[in-house]
Design a protein around this motif. Sequence first.
Motif, PDB file in Angstrom:
ATOM      1  N   ARG A 636      -3.415 -62.760 -84.523  1.00 40.91           N
ATOM      2  CA  ARG A 636      -4.364 -63.893 -84.902  1.00 40.91           C
ATOM      3  C   ARG A 636      -3.517 -65.174 -85.624  1.00 40.91           C
ATOM      4  NH1 ARG A 636      -9.935 -61.036 -87.137  1.00 40.91           N
ATOM      5  NH2 ARG A 636     -10.326 -59.641 -85.162  1.00 40.91           N
ATOM      6  N   PHE A 637      -2.381 -64.861 -85.623  1.00 39.56           N
ATOM      7  CA  PHE A 637      -1.495 -65.889 -86.404  1.00 39.56           C
ATOM      8  C   PHE A 637      -0.591 -66.726 -85.131  1.00 39.56           C
ATOM      9  CE2 PHE A 637      -2.547 -62.426 -89.352  1.00 39.56           C
ATOM     10  CZ  PHE A 637      -2.710 -63.406 -90.596  1.00 39.56           C
ATOM     11  N   SER A 638      -0.243 -67.886 -85.866  1.00 41.77           N
ATOM     12  CA  SER A 638       0.633 -68.604 -85.019  1.00 41.77           C
ATOM     13  C   SER A 638       2.202 -68.061 -85.085  1.00 41.77           C
ATOM     14  CB  SER A 638       0.911 -70.103 -85.594  1.00 41.77           C
ATOM     15  OG  SER A 638       1.243 -69.895 -86.762  1.00 41.77           O
ATOM     16  N   GLU A 639       3.104 -68.572 -84.065  1.00 38.03           N
ATOM     17  CA  GLU A 639       4.280 -68.055 -84.067  1.00 38.03           C
ATOM     18  C   GLU A 639       5.176 -68.217 -85.363  1.00 38.03           C
ATOM     19  OE1 GLU A 639       5.578 -66.173 -81.329  1.00 38.03           O
ATOM     20  OE2 GLU A 639       3.744 -66.269 -80.718  1.00 38.03           O
ATOM     21  N   SER A 640       5.057 -69.338 -86.142  1.00 39.08           N
ATOM     22  CA  SER A 640       5.823 -69.537 -87.403  1.00 39.08           C
ATOM     23  C   SER A 640       5.484 -68.381 -88.276  1.00 39.08           C
ATOM     24  CB  SER A 640       5.569 -70.861 -87.814  1.00 39.08           C
ATOM     25  OG  SER A 640       4.125 -71.043 -87.997  1.00 39.08           O
ATOM     26  N   ALA A 667      10.950 -49.952 -83.000  1.00 38.50           N
ATOM     27  CA  ALA A 667      10.745 -49.867 -81.712  1.00 38.50           C
ATOM     28  C   ALA A 667       9.427 -50.291 -81.112  1.00 38.50           C
ATOM     29  CB  ALA A 667      10.945 -48.406 -81.199  1.00 38.50           C
ATOM     30  N   THR A 668       8.477 -50.104 -82.059  1.00 44.43           N
ATOM     31  CA  THR A 668       7.073 -50.683 -81.569  1.00 44.43           C
ATOM     32  C   THR A 668       6.967 -52.211 -81.685  1.00 44.43           C
ATOM     33  OG1 THR A 668       6.256 -48.464 -82.247  1.00 44.43           O
ATOM     34  CG2 THR A 668       4.415 -50.207 -81.858  1.00 44.43           C
ATOM     35  N   LEU A 669       7.676 -52.657 -82.690  1.00 48.13           N
ATOM     36  CA  LEU A 669       7.303 -54.153 -82.901  1.00 48.13           C
ATOM     37  C   LEU A 669       8.394 -55.155 -81.902  1.00 48.13           C
ATOM     38  CD1 LEU A 669       7.262 -54.448 -86.680  1.00 48.13           C
ATOM     39  CD2 LEU A 669       5.274 -54.876 -85.069  1.00 48.13           C
ATOM     40  N   ALA A 674       8.905 -62.050 -80.085  1.00 54.57           N
ATOM     41  CA  ALA A 674      10.066 -62.851 -79.409  1.00 54.57           C
ATOM     42  C   ALA A 674      11.355 -62.257 -79.557  1.00 54.57           C
ATOM     43  CB  ALA A 674      10.116 -64.464 -79.769  1.00 54.57           C
ATOM     44  N   PRO A 675      12.434 -62.267 -78.591  1.00 58.97           N
ATOM     45  CA  PRO A 675      13.787 -61.686 -78.977  1.00 58.97           C
ATOM     46  C   PRO A 675      14.566 -62.239 -79.996  1.00 58.97           C
ATOM     47  CG  PRO A 675      13.333 -62.089 -76.488  1.00 58.97           C
ATOM     48  CD  PRO A 675      12.041 -62.753 -77.230  1.00 58.97           C
TER      49      PRO A 675
END
Length: 736
Positions: A636-640, A667-669, A674-675
């Motif tokens: 529900r949030f933007s990438e930033s 390990a879940t997150l 993004a890498p």
Amino acid sequence: MDVDVESNGSGPLLPDGLSITPLPIPALPSVTEPDSYDAYRGQNTPLIIDNGSTHLRYAFADADAPHVGLNVVAKYKERRLNKPLLLFGEGIDVESGAKSQARNPWEGDVLLNFDALENALDYAFIQLGIDAPSVAHPVLMTERLASPLHSRALTSELMFEQYSVPSLAYCVDGVMSFYQNNLPSTSADGLAISFNTASTSVIPILQGKGIMSHAKRIPWSASQASEYLLKLIQLKYPNFPTRVTTTQSTWMLHNYCEFSEDYVALLRRFKDPLQLRSVERIIQFPFIQPVQEEKTEEELARLSERRKEQGRKLQELQAKARVEKLVQKENDLQELLEFKESKEESGKREWILKLQSEGFDDDASLDETIKKLENDLKRARKKEAADGEDQVEEPSFPLVDIPDADLDEEQLKEKRKQKLMKAGFEARVRAKREKEKEREEKEREERRDDEDREADFADWSKKKRDEHELLLSRIKDRARRKAALSDRKSAAAQARMKSIASLAADDRVPKKKRKGGGEDLFGADDADWAIYRKINMAAPSSDEEEDMNQLQAIEQKLLMHDPKFTTEHTHAALTSRRSALMAAFRPTYEEGDVEGNTRIHLNIERWRVCEAWFSPGMAGVDCAGLGEVIQTVLSRFSESEKARLVNNVFLTGNPSRLPGLIPRLRATLRPIMAPEMPIQIVRAADPGIDAWRGMAAFARTDELARVSVTKAEYDEWGSERIKRWWGGNWNSSVVA
């Protein structure tokens, strides 16, 4: 804050290297005197109450640490003094009868039992030394994420009406723990994961404010995990001699359970019994060793002699009864044979009347009775031969050769008895002779086998190993067939049904004759019995016993002469190896080992219980796991904003102390982020009381007065008056 915790509740080591820990016995609670109220009398010091499902934490805002007690009360009537008692927390353990009356203000994750809440608050105010008619202090109290509005309304009514507090504010414990651990900054970003007693909450926090509209909660936490562990233990030990309580399973959860970074890989690793045994923890429950009365040597000798004498008397009685029974059968057989011989002297009608008077329907029933008696006598003589094979002296039977005409009635009875004894003696002699022949044949085979082994050992070893493999495959096929027959959909079971159908349609007897009750020819051919063995799953097979005896003989020879054949290659070792995983999962003790049978071995349960946080379906709870909930919240949030949240994943609550949680969350997150996005996971400095500390720090600011509902506002607007603020279940402006 710390990043990870390594904890292992292991006790003394057994000789085989396994860890064993005795179950701790809870100590009786100590009596604590109430605090002095003089320093706070007439002051406006806020009162901080962390109303948790398990513990109640309470103190004034300027205290260094809160009072902590189990949030449970019990009304109990003491029998000796006949006085009603109100017990709180650990005090309930003092009176055994009070445990059944214990009540918690919480039902799961909802505050429902307000009588119990009132009793708990009474105890808290007494311990704080408040002796005034009202609690003249602002109160800041915790509530669950997304608590029902009626629970807050009833709590407000209790605080304002019963205790006359001047103001009251509510906050979410996970947000206040985050607030405490990020001071002095009050505008930090992060993702607070609060592990409560009955639920786990995920709360996004931006600029120090909880975004409650995007927060989520799953109905799984410490209490459900404890119950799940208890069910696993009850399933694993259905006949455990001691009752395992929820308190004990909770202790096991916090001391032995942990998260695995990859649960599926862990299960694959534990397919090896040695790996499974290496991680198990043994909990020794209290037990009472039975006292065995030791007898003196004279008493033991006297008892042994008495048992021998009783055994001799019993053998004599059995032998006498057996002889009398055989004599009776011999007499009955002789009488029936004489009765059958009288048929020639009687007419057909007269003979039928004689048969009916003796209880026979026809000649066939008479012949069947005679045949049954003869078979019984043969079996009895064979048994006599087996029992008396050591007898070598030939007894005398003087009456056997004397004609019946020269003997009276008593001598005729004695003659029948001697004939029976002579037949038994001759049967024993024949059986002994046959055994001697078998022994001689076996010795000849052994000599030939030794000669073959000495002549060409390699060829002899190869032949024996081939025979060993053949017998093993035959035994495996037989076991596989039995297992297949238990499955009605298998090919073997269907072939069995076809065999049964073919027997029902046997064309050796005409259909009309079968309908009229004609003769059944089943068993006339040897193939019939092969079919019978095929269709009868429980039919004993002589081949089975013969194969096992032959297999054991071959294994003994190979173990004796072939150095490459070890005990690991034997049938017993191969069979036990297949069951080694079950033996490692739940080791068994002898029936009389009281100490061993009161032990609980925890192995795979240590990780399975914690895995339910991420896969509640394995415990029967229909909801998303913690990883899915975190992914839903972050979506529900933007990438930033995501980057700001996952850069400070904050864990709080006592279950967050369980080892392995931080690596599992990382390990879940990692796959869903993004890498290049950094992930930082931290744990509260003190997950148990940091929520109270954060509330105390906030109460010492001027902002508490702005977010609190005053007594005047309560009187004006009622108990449903709500003020929105960043630490509560509602945000932004004030609403009525």
